[in-house]
Design a protein around this motif. Structure first.
Motif, PDB file in Angstrom:
ATOM      1  N   THR A  67      47.611  45.686  50.353  1.00 37.82           N
ATOM      2  CA  THR A  67      47.217  44.904  49.188  1.00 37.82           C
ATOM      3  C   THR A  67      47.970  45.443  47.974  1.00 37.82           C
ATOM      4  OG1 THR A  67      45.338  46.353  48.691  1.00 37.82           O
ATOM      5  CG2 THR A  67      44.919  44.472  50.127  1.00 37.82           C
ATOM      6  N   TYR A  68      48.377  44.526  47.113  1.00 36.97           N
ATOM      7  CA  TYR A  68      49.115  44.910  45.910  1.00 36.97           C
ATOM      8  C   TYR A  68      48.423  44.309  44.695  1.00 36.97           C
ATOM      9  CZ  TYR A  68      52.658  45.024  42.258  1.00 36.97           C
ATOM     10  OH  TYR A  68      53.314  45.232  41.068  1.00 36.97           O
ATOM     11  N   LYS A  69      48.057  45.153  43.766  1.00 38.77           N
ATOM     12  CA  LYS A  69      47.369  44.724  42.563  1.00 38.77           C
ATOM     13  C   LYS A  69      48.395  44.306  41.517  1.00 38.77           C
ATOM     14  CE  LYS A  69      43.551  46.252  39.602  1.00 38.77           C
ATOM     15  NZ  LYS A  69      42.645  47.394  39.314  1.00 38.77           N
ATOM     16  N   VAL A  70      48.597  42.997  41.392  1.00 39.78           N
ATOM     17  CA  VAL A  70      49.564  42.471  40.425  1.00 39.78           C
ATOM     18  C   VAL A  70      49.105  42.778  39.013  1.00 39.78           C
ATOM     19  CG1 VAL A  70      50.724  40.398  39.585  1.00 39.78           C
ATOM     20  CG2 VAL A  70      50.232  40.646  42.029  1.00 39.78           C
ATOM     21  N   ASN A  71      47.812  42.538  38.753  1.00 39.81           N
ATOM     22  CA  ASN A  71      47.200  42.888  37.478  1.00 39.81           C
ATOM     23  C   ASN A  71      45.696  43.044  37.714  1.00 39.81           C
ATOM     24  OD1 ASN A  71      46.105  40.184  37.421  1.00 39.81           O
ATOM     25  ND2 ASN A  71      48.087  39.489  36.598  1.00 39.81           N
ATOM     26  N   GLN A  72      44.929  43.087  36.651  1.00 37.82           N
ATOM     27  CA  GLN A  72      43.495  43.298  36.800  1.00 37.82           C
ATOM     28  C   GLN A  72      42.800  42.147  37.523  1.00 37.82           C
ATOM     29  OE1 GLN A  72      41.665  46.015  36.009  1.00 37.82           O
ATOM     30  NE2 GLN A  72      43.599  47.033  35.490  1.00 37.82           N
ATOM     31  N   ASP A  73      43.447  40.982  37.547  1.00 36.01           N
ATOM     32  CA  ASP A  73      42.802  39.785  38.089  1.00 36.01           C
ATOM     33  C   ASP A  73      43.344  39.346  39.443  1.00 36.01           C
ATOM     34  OD1 ASP A  73      41.478  39.627  35.576  1.00 36.01           O
ATOM     35  OD2 ASP A  73      43.235  38.602  34.747  1.00 36.01           O
ATOM     36  N   LEU A  74      44.579  39.670  39.740  1.00 35.70           N
ATOM     37  CA  LEU A  74      45.254  39.096  40.909  1.00 35.70           C
ATOM     38  C   LEU A  74      45.679  40.179  41.892  1.00 35.70           C
ATOM     39  CD1 LEU A  74      46.501  36.586  42.302  1.00 35.70           C
ATOM     40  CD2 LEU A  74      48.577  37.009  40.960  1.00 35.70           C
ATOM     41  N   VAL A  75      45.334  39.966  43.179  1.00 36.55           N
ATOM     42  CA  VAL A  75      45.708  40.878  44.251  1.00 36.55           C
ATOM     43  C   VAL A  75      46.410  40.089  45.344  1.00 36.55           C
ATOM     44  CG1 VAL A  75      44.851  42.429  46.054  1.00 36.55           C
ATOM     45  CG2 VAL A  75      43.798  42.457  43.796  1.00 36.55           C
ATOM     46  N   LEU A  76      47.561  40.580  45.789  1.00 38.41           N
ATOM     47  CA  LEU A  76      48.265  40.008  46.935  1.00 38.41           C
ATOM     48  C   LEU A  76      47.921  40.819  48.175  1.00 38.41           C
ATOM     49  CD1 LEU A  76      51.823  39.412  45.396  1.00 38.41           C
ATOM     50  CD2 LEU A  76      49.849  37.876  45.408  1.00 38.41           C
ATOM     51  N   ASN A  82      36.593  32.867  40.680  1.00 36.54           N
ATOM     52  CA  ASN A  82      37.067  33.693  41.785  1.00 36.54           C
ATOM     53  C   ASN A  82      37.672  32.794  42.843  1.00 36.54           C
ATOM     54  OD1 ASN A  82      34.946  33.245  44.136  1.00 36.54           O
ATOM     55  ND2 ASN A  82      33.796  33.410  42.212  1.00 36.54           N
ATOM     56  N   ALA A  83      38.713  33.284  43.508  1.00 42.22           N
ATOM     57  CA  ALA A  83      39.394  32.478  44.520  1.00 42.22           C
ATOM     58  C   ALA A  83      40.078  33.385  45.528  1.00 42.22           C
ATOM     59  CB  ALA A  83      40.417  31.548  43.870  1.00 42.22           C
ATOM     60  N   GLU A  84      40.174  32.871  46.750  1.00 42.81           N
ATOM     61  CA  GLU A  84      40.889  33.567  47.822  1.00 42.81           C
ATOM     62  C   GLU A  84      41.621  32.519  48.651  1.00 42.81           C
ATOM     63  OE1 GLU A  84      39.066  36.812  50.406  1.00 42.81           O
ATOM     64  OE2 GLU A  84      39.214  35.173  51.850  1.00 42.81           O
ATOM     65  N   ALA A  85      42.901  32.721  48.879  1.00 41.35           N
ATOM     66  CA  ALA A  85      43.694  31.814  49.701  1.00 41.35           C
ATOM     67  C   ALA A  85      44.500  32.640  50.684  1.00 41.35           C
ATOM     68  CB  ALA A  85      44.620  30.962  48.836  1.00 41.35           C
ATOM     69  N   HIS A  89      28.561  51.074  50.691  1.00 41.68           N
ATOM     70  CA  HIS A  89      28.154  50.941  49.293  1.00 41.68           C
ATOM     71  C   HIS A  89      29.337  51.124  48.343  1.00 41.68           C
ATOM     72  CE1 HIS A  89      23.984  50.685  50.254  1.00 41.68           C
ATOM     73  NE2 HIS A  89      23.919  51.887  50.785  1.00 41.68           N
ATOM     74  N   THR A  90      30.387  51.753  48.811  1.00 42.94           N
ATOM     75  CA  THR A  90      31.460  52.132  47.894  1.00 42.94           C
ATOM     76  C   THR A  90      32.630  51.173  47.938  1.00 42.94           C
ATOM     77  OG1 THR A  90      32.401  53.573  49.598  1.00 42.94           O
ATOM     78  CG2 THR A  90      30.862  54.562  48.050  1.00 42.94           C
ATOM     79  N   ASN A  91      32.824  50.467  49.045  1.00 41.35           N
ATOM     80  CA  ASN A  91      33.968  49.569  49.159  1.00 41.35           C
ATOM     81  C   ASN A  91      33.671  48.229  48.502  1.00 41.35           C
ATOM     82  OD1 ASN A  91      35.663  51.268  50.548  1.00 41.35           O
ATOM     83  ND2 ASN A  91      34.877  50.658  52.551  1.00 41.35           N
ATOM     84  N   SER A  92      34.582  47.760  47.681  1.00 46.56           N
ATOM     85  CA  SER A  92      34.483  46.415  47.124  1.00 46.56           C
ATOM     86  C   SER A  92      35.152  45.446  48.076  1.00 46.56           C
ATOM     87  CB  SER A  92      35.171  46.366  45.754  1.00 46.56           C
ATOM     88  OG  SER A  92      35.345  45.030  45.341  1.00 46.56           O
ATOM     89  N   VAL A  93      34.532  44.269  48.233  1.00 45.94           N
ATOM     90  CA  VAL A  93      35.140  43.247  49.081  1.00 45.94           C
ATOM     91  C   VAL A  93      36.537  42.909  48.588  1.00 45.94           C
ATOM     92  CG1 VAL A  93      34.969  40.821  49.763  1.00 45.94           C
ATOM     93  CG2 VAL A  93      32.948  42.281  49.842  1.00 45.94           C
ATOM     94  N   ASN A  94      36.750  42.992  47.274  1.00 42.91           N
ATOM     95  CA  ASN A  94      38.056  42.649  46.712  1.00 42.91           C
ATOM     96  C   ASN A  94      39.147  43.621  47.121  1.00 42.91           C
ATOM     97  OD1 ASN A  94      37.103  40.380  45.337  1.00 42.91           O
ATOM     98  ND2 ASN A  94      36.431  41.620  43.598  1.00 42.91           N
ATOM     99  N   ASN A 103      40.248  37.099  40.693  1.00 44.31           N
ATOM    100  CA  ASN A 103      38.935  37.209  40.066  1.00 44.31           C
ATOM    101  C   ASN A 103      39.116  37.412  38.567  1.00 44.31           C
ATOM    102  OD1 ASN A 103      36.542  37.544  42.164  1.00 44.31           O
ATOM    103  ND2 ASN A 103      38.345  38.571  43.021  1.00 44.31           N
ATOM    104  N   LYS A 104      38.542  36.500  37.791  1.00 41.22           N
ATOM    105  CA  LYS A 104      38.600  36.645  36.337  1.00 41.22           C
ATOM    106  C   LYS A 104      37.403  35.944  35.727  1.00 41.22           C
ATOM    107  CE  LYS A 104      41.537  36.146  32.269  1.00 41.22           C
ATOM    108  NZ  LYS A 104      42.848  35.688  31.732  1.00 41.22           N
ATOM    109  N   GLU A 105      36.543  36.759  35.120  1.00 45.00           N
ATOM    110  CA  GLU A 105      35.350  36.249  34.458  1.00 45.00           C
ATOM    111  C   GLU A 105      34.552  35.363  35.415  1.00 45.00           C
ATOM    112  OE1 GLU A 105      36.911  34.448  30.944  1.00 45.00           O
ATOM    113  OE2 GLU A 105      37.323  36.374  29.968  1.00 45.00           O
TER     114      GLU A 105
END
Length: 724
Positions: free
Chosen positions: A485-494, A532-535, A41-46, A527-529
């Motif tokens: 995983t590295y959070k580039v900003n609120q929307d983009l994760v590497l 959403n995309a994953e590559a 319940h606590t982990n986000s897929v992101n 993910n933004k508004e």
């Protein structure tokens, strides 16, 4: 087996009674499915490193599929191989692992291994009924190492019906359609102050979309699935909050399915026919499951989840194996086709084998969750036992000029295959999710120690009086994984990671080796508004890939169960998942795109009796792994209605290892379109209309056994659902 007495029903009942009398419980304080779920319940897929997808109730209800393979095509990097058209025998693979009977993928239900014998006989003919599932979790890449024994491709975890949070809630859903398709699905349950429960019934059936030449025998199926859960939990003020849940499940199936496909000529005339030699073919199954889940909050930082499970599965696929003394792939199909075209050539002799097998799996697993601020730790342990008891025979029939099939010689049970494959295994893992600034570092280590054995009485000792031949394979392995995983900003994760992949060796082969690989992935998630995309790019570097010979691949009887080692194999590819929801005023337009590119290559030359491999030369590509697959879903959604169109493209596939241009013997690409519509006639009532294969595409699914198997034609269904 030494562990069986632990799971006697009386023992379980006593344990439940004792816990209930001590605790007398109820509250929803704890995450009751935390240790049954991949994501909890606590982990986000992101936040999960690697490719992670959660198909929730809304996603599953969009097309109302009862076929898990149609459901999973929305997940990139997942390959499915259709067989019967209804998903009764799912063939699922991930990242080039191969799909045969899903043997290279870890399949779970509620956090427990679902295969009847996941270690000793993974390519079994059982798969949980996906139509009754509440959600499906799919995880590929580095984090999947926690869920062995197969860690190369990934894991699919299906979560069954959860107990409603309301005092009383339920559903009744009805569906009917072409080819005699019918479905009845209902559940009722609720949560009280101290006791919660739910009961669910799922039945579906069809007459089948094929006709048997010169016969009125059925080609359909009937399947029943009943589930019950009872949960008790302690008061929220208890020092150590606890929950105990008992899950009981029963399922059975009768399906008139076959391995007999068509010749190319007959496929072109009418793809939806079967030869008269298949009129006796039938699969009957029975599945019983007990699962006891316990969770306890040891403190604000520590919790422990434990599950004991028992799976009993029996099946007998009574199906044609030889025609006029020839196996299906060595002339039997041609003989059956010639006889149906002109029976005046004389009676036809048909061997129908009773592939009678009993499976047993049982074990205990426990996971300790530790919240240490920056470190989120999991410690897991599992003891598991399973076995497959093969006790088979062959009956011989004659088909006369009127195409009547009569028993000529009844076989003696135990005179075809008479052996027990078994396994015991201890698995341990530790996984640390460490957060530092914008980095999340996931490090894991899994250890498996397993013993896989075969006791074989041969074909001349059905009473099992003599000492059987015995083969044993002891294997242990350490499986590390590391992902960042590295959070580039609120929307983009590497994201990126590396792990060691593994699959156990087959029993019965002294020369059998474990399958091992090193798997890499690198990608991003956005993910933004409304976008959403994953590559993700992936690369699996096999030091040894193995293939197991099964009847479903067309292997001869004497070769079934043998393992062939391919040595070095490279599998690499690219996965894309993107979604967008357009706001059109009073109407929303959700769009979802899934694409997978896969390249495979054998790095060694070798010979095998595995039909889909054969004689391999360096540079050959793997069979039944499409280079390209693509899916696009476009919907329109209003206040009380919704419509969706799904377009699924599958590229060309080889039917055997090879390279260069595809030939007529391979499988052509295809595009299949599905349509779904929902309308709410009241707040708690809904009607549905579905069309599978809207354009009525005629397509080949496989060419095993030297013949052509065909996909399901256009099929329309209507449904009604009432919730309370």
């Amino acid at each position: 087996m030494t562990f069986s007495n632990v799971f006697k029903p009386a023992v379980i009942a006593t344990a439940i009674a004792s816990v209930v009398s001590i605790n007398a419980i109820a509250d929803d304080k704890a995450d009751d499915i935390e240790h049954l779920s991949i994501f909890g319940h606590t982990n986000s897929v992101n936040d999960i490193p690697g490719s992670a997808h959660h198909l929730n109730k809304e996603a599953l209800e969009r097309f109302n599929y009862t076929d898990i393979m149609r459901t999973l095509t929305s997940v990139p990097g997942v390959y499915v191989l259709e067989e019967d058209g209804y998903g009764l025998r799912p063939n699922v693979g991930m990242r080039g692992t191969g799909q045969n009977r899903s043997e290279k993928v870890t399949i779970m239900e509620d956090g427990v291994l679902a295969a009847p014998a996941a270690y000793s006989a993974p390519s079994a003919y059982y798969f949980p009924t996906s139509g009754r599932m509440e959600s499906v979790e799919v995880l590929k890449g580095t984090s999947s190492a926690m869920y062995g024994p197969r860690t190369t491709g990934g894991v699919i975890n299906m979560l069954s019906r959860q107990i409603p949070e309301e005092e009383l809630a339920g559903r009744l859903a009805l569906q009917a359609g072409e080819d005699g398709f019918g479905k009845v699905h209902g559940y009722v349950g609720g949560s009280g102050e101290q006791v919660s429960s739910v009961v669910e019934v799922f039945h579906y059936q069809a007459d089948g979309f094929k006709d048997i030449n010169h016969s009125d025998a059925d080609t359909g199926f009937k399947k029943n699935d009943v589930l019950a859960k009872l949960k008790v939990n302690s008061d929220s003020t208890a020092k150590y909050y606890q929950e105990l849940e008992l899950k009981v499940k029963y399922a059975d199936e009768s399906s008139d399915e076959t391995y007999m496909g068509l010749t190319q000529t007959d496929f072109e005339v009418n793809p939806y026919t079967r030869y008269s030699a298949s009129q006796k073919d039938n699969m009957s199954t029975e599945h019983k499951q007990l699962q006891l889940n316990h969770s306890i909050d040891l403190s604000e930082r520590f919790s422990l989840g434990t599950t004991a499970y028992y799976n009993d599965f029996k099946r007998n696929w009574y199906k044609t194996s030889k025609v006029n003394g020839m196996s299906l792939s060595s002339g039997g199909i041609d003989a059956a086709a010639a006889f149906d075209a002109d029976s005046s050539v004389g009676d036809l002799s048909v061997d129908v084998k009773a592939n009678n097998r009993a499976y047993l799996a049982q074990g205990v697993q426990s996971t300790l969750f530790a919240d240490l601020n920056e470190h989120q730790l999991k410690f897991g342990v599992r003891y598991h036992e399973d076995e497959m008891d093969r006790y088979q025979w062959v009956d011989t029939y004659n088909i006369d000029q009127n195409y009547d099939m009569t028993l000529a010689t009844a076989g003696t049970p135990g005179t075809d295959s008479n052996r027990i494959d078994s396994a015991s295994a201890i698995a341990l893992f530790i996984h640390d999710q460490y957060t530092v600034n914008d980095f999340i570092i996931n490090a894991g280590l899994r250890y498996e120690d397993m013993t896989i054995e075969r006791h074989d009485w041969g074909k001349s000792d059905p009473s099992r009086d003599a000492t059987p031949s015995h083969k044993k394979n002891d294997t242990d392995v350490w499986l590390p994984s590391l992902a960042v995983t590295y959070k580039v900003n609120q929307d983009l994760v590497l994201l990126g990671g590396v792990q060691k992949g593994f699959a156990p060796p087959a029993p019965g082969n002294d020369s059998a080796e474990s399958e091992e690989s090193v798997n890499y992935e690198l990608g991003l998630r956005f993910n933004k508004e409304s976008v959403n995309a994953e590559a993700i790019a992936f690369y699996s570097d096999y030091s040894n890939m193995h293939g197991n010979c099964t009847a479903s691949q067309g292997c001869d009887d004497d070769n079934i169960g043998n393992q062939y080692n391919a040595g070095e194999v490279d599998v690499k590819g690219f996965e894309l998942k993107a979604g967008y929801s357009a706001d059109l005023g009073d109407v929303a337009m959700p769009i979802d795109l899934t694409y997978t590119y896969t390249s495979t290559e054998f790095k060694n030359a070798f010979s095998s009796n595995l039909d889909t491999w054969g004689d391999v030369v360096v540079g050959d590509e793997l069979p039944y792994v499409p280079e390209n697959q693509f899916q696009l879903t476009v919907g329109l959604e209003g206040d009380n209605w919704r419509g969706d169109v799904l377009v699924r493209y599958l590229g060309e596939m080889r039917v055997a290892a090879g390279q260069g241009s595809y030939t007529a013997d391979d499988i052509d690409s295809r595009t299949v379109v599905d349509f779904s519509a929902h309308y709410d006639i009241a707040k708690n009532q809904q009607v549905t209309f579905n069309i599978d294969n809207l354009l009525d595409e005629e397509y080949v699914t496989t060419k095993t056994h030297g013949s052509i198997m065909v996909g399901k034609p256009r099929t329309m269904t209507v449904g009604y659902r009432y919730d309370f």
